[in-house]
Design a protein around this motif. Structure first.
Motif, short mmCIF file in Angstrom:
data_model
loop_
_atom_site.label_atom_id
_atom_site.label_comp_id
_atom_site.label_asym_id
_atom_site.label_seq_id
_atom_site.Cartn_x
_atom_site.Cartn_y
_atom_site.Cartn_z
N GLU A 124 0.83 -1.20 0.00
CA GLU A 124 0.00 0.00 0.00
C GLU A 124 0.87 1.27 0.00
O GLU A 124 0.67 2.17 -0.81
N LYS A 125 1.85 1.31 0.88
CA LYS A 125 2.69 2.50 1.03
C LYS A 125 3.54 2.77 -0.22
O LYS A 125 3.70 3.91 -0.64
N HIS A 126 4.10 1.71 -0.80
CA HIS A 126 5.05 1.88 -1.90
C HIS A 126 4.45 1.55 -3.27
O HIS A 126 5.18 1.60 -4.28
N ARG A 127 3.16 1.18 -3.27
CA ARG A 127 2.51 0.81 -4.52
C ARG A 127 3.34 -0.24 -5.26
O ARG A 127 3.65 -0.13 -6.43
N PHE A 128 3.71 -1.28 -4.51
CA PHE A 128 4.61 -2.33 -4.99
C PHE A 128 3.92 -3.67 -4.77
O PHE A 128 3.50 -3.99 -3.66
N LYS A 129 3.77 -4.46 -5.84
CA LYS A 129 3.12 -5.77 -5.73
C LYS A 129 4.16 -6.83 -5.36
O LYS A 129 5.03 -7.16 -6.14
N ILE A 130 4.07 -7.34 -4.13
CA ILE A 130 5.00 -8.37 -3.65
C ILE A 130 4.47 -9.73 -4.07
O ILE A 130 3.30 -10.04 -3.86
N VAL A 131 5.34 -10.54 -4.66
CA VAL A 131 4.93 -11.89 -5.07
C VAL A 131 5.57 -12.96 -4.19
O VAL A 131 5.11 -14.10 -4.17
N ASN A 132 6.62 -12.61 -3.46
CA ASN A 132 7.26 -13.56 -2.58
C ASN A 132 8.24 -12.84 -1.67
O ASN A 132 8.56 -11.67 -1.91
N HIS A 133 8.71 -13.54 -0.65
CA HIS A 133 9.75 -13.01 0.22
C HIS A 133 10.54 -14.18 0.80
O HIS A 133 10.10 -15.32 0.73
N ASN A 134 11.70 -13.87 1.33
CA ASN A 134 12.58 -14.90 1.88
C ASN A 134 13.21 -14.33 3.15
O ASN A 134 13.88 -13.31 3.08
N VAL A 135 12.94 -14.97 4.28
CA VAL A 135 13.44 -14.44 5.55
C VAL A 135 14.28 -15.50 6.25
O VAL A 135 13.89 -16.66 6.33
N LYS A 136 15.44 -15.07 6.75
CA LYS A 136 16.31 -15.94 7.54
C LYS A 136 16.60 -15.22 8.85
O LYS A 136 16.93 -14.04 8.85
N PHE A 137 16.46 -15.93 9.94
CA PHE A 137 16.80 -15.40 11.25
C PHE A 137 18.08 -16.12 11.70
O PHE A 137 18.15 -17.34 11.66
N PHE A 138 19.07 -15.36 12.13
CA PHE A 138 20.33 -15.93 12.59
C PHE A 138 20.43 -15.79 14.10
O PHE A 138 20.09 -14.74 14.65
N GLY A 139 20.86 -16.84 14.77
CA GLY A 139 20.97 -16.83 16.22
C GLY A 139 21.54 -18.14 16.70
O GLY A 139 22.36 -18.75 16.03
N TYR A 140 21.06 -18.59 17.87
CA TYR A 140 21.59 -19.81 18.47
C TYR A 140 20.44 -20.73 18.86
O TYR A 140 19.51 -20.30 19.54
N CYS A 141 20.55 -22.00 18.44
CA CYS A 141 19.50 -22.98 18.73
C CYS A 141 19.51 -23.31 20.23
O CYS A 141 20.46 -22.97 20.95
N SER A 142 18.46 -23.97 20.68
CA SER A 142 18.33 -24.26 22.11
C SER A 142 19.47 -25.14 22.61
O SER A 142 19.95 -24.95 23.73
N LYS A 143 19.94 -26.08 21.80
CA LYS A 143 21.05 -26.95 22.20
C LYS A 143 22.34 -26.14 22.42
O LYS A 143 23.02 -26.30 23.44
N CYS A 144 22.66 -25.26 21.48
CA CYS A 144 23.88 -24.45 21.60
C CYS A 144 23.75 -23.43 22.73
O CYS A 144 24.73 -23.17 23.43
N ARG A 145 22.56 -22.88 22.92
CA ARG A 145 22.35 -21.94 24.05
C ARG A 145 22.53 -22.65 25.36
O ARG A 145 23.14 -22.13 26.28
N HIS A 146 22.02 -23.88 25.45
CA HIS A 146 22.15 -24.67 26.68
C HIS A 146 23.62 -25.00 26.94
O HIS A 146 24.08 -24.89 28.07
N ASN A 147 24.37 -25.36 25.88
CA ASN A 147 25.80 -25.66 26.03
C ASN A 147 26.58 -24.44 26.49
O ASN A 147 27.48 -24.54 27.31
#
Length: 152
Positions: A124-147
């Motif tokens: 709506e804001k940019h008058r841009f038709k989005i057909v897809n997106h790709n999102v990656k979140f980087f961080g630490y999994c529960s096993k590595c956080r626990h370690n």
């Protein structure tokens, strides 16, 4: 591999003038039997070689490129120096999102698409038709956080 998936892939190959060779079939079987693992070409080759001992790495690379070009596979780059692949879900409007552990490299799929309302605002804001997106979140999994917590 389900018959529906195999028939869909055979149709795609046939429409573009390709056949489902034993090498291509073995590659598909490995990918489908390891669904959700986001394997690299080398990892796929390791498993395909058990089914087709005569297959070469170059054949697997060419097969992966062909499948990607035909929309059978989707290539991911998780910034770890390798391209990783998964079977394309042609019925989905969007690809799912991924959580990537910076410590062990584990990739976790997030099936929920939480960005629909954000997409609407952007369109709506940019008058841009989005057909897809790709999102990656980087961080630490529960096993590595626990370690990490255990070593502190």
């Amino acid at each position: 591999m389900s018959n529906d998936d195999m028939n869909r892939i055979k149709e795609i190959l046939k429409e573009k003038g390709y056949k489902l060779t034993p090498q291509r079939r073995a590659t598909l079987e490995v990918i489908m039997n390891n669904k959700g693992k986001h394997m690299s070409t080398e990892e796929i080759y390791f498993h395909v070689k058990k089914i087709c001992p005569e297959i070469g790495l170059a054949t697997v690379y060419r097969t992966m490129l062909l499948f990607e070009e035909l929309g059978i596979l989707y290539k991911h780059n998780f910034d770890d120096g390798k391209n990783r692949y998964e079977l394309s879900t042609m019925n989905d409007d969007h690809h799912h999102h991924h959580l990537v552990c910076l410590s062990c490299g584990q990739v976790i799929e997030v099936e929920e698409d939480l960005l629909d309302s954000l997409e609407e605002k952007i369109e709506e804001k940019h008058r841009f038709k989005i057909v897809n997106h790709n999102v990656k979140f980087f961080g630490y999994c529960s096993k590595c956080r626990h370690n990490d917590e255990g070593s502190v």
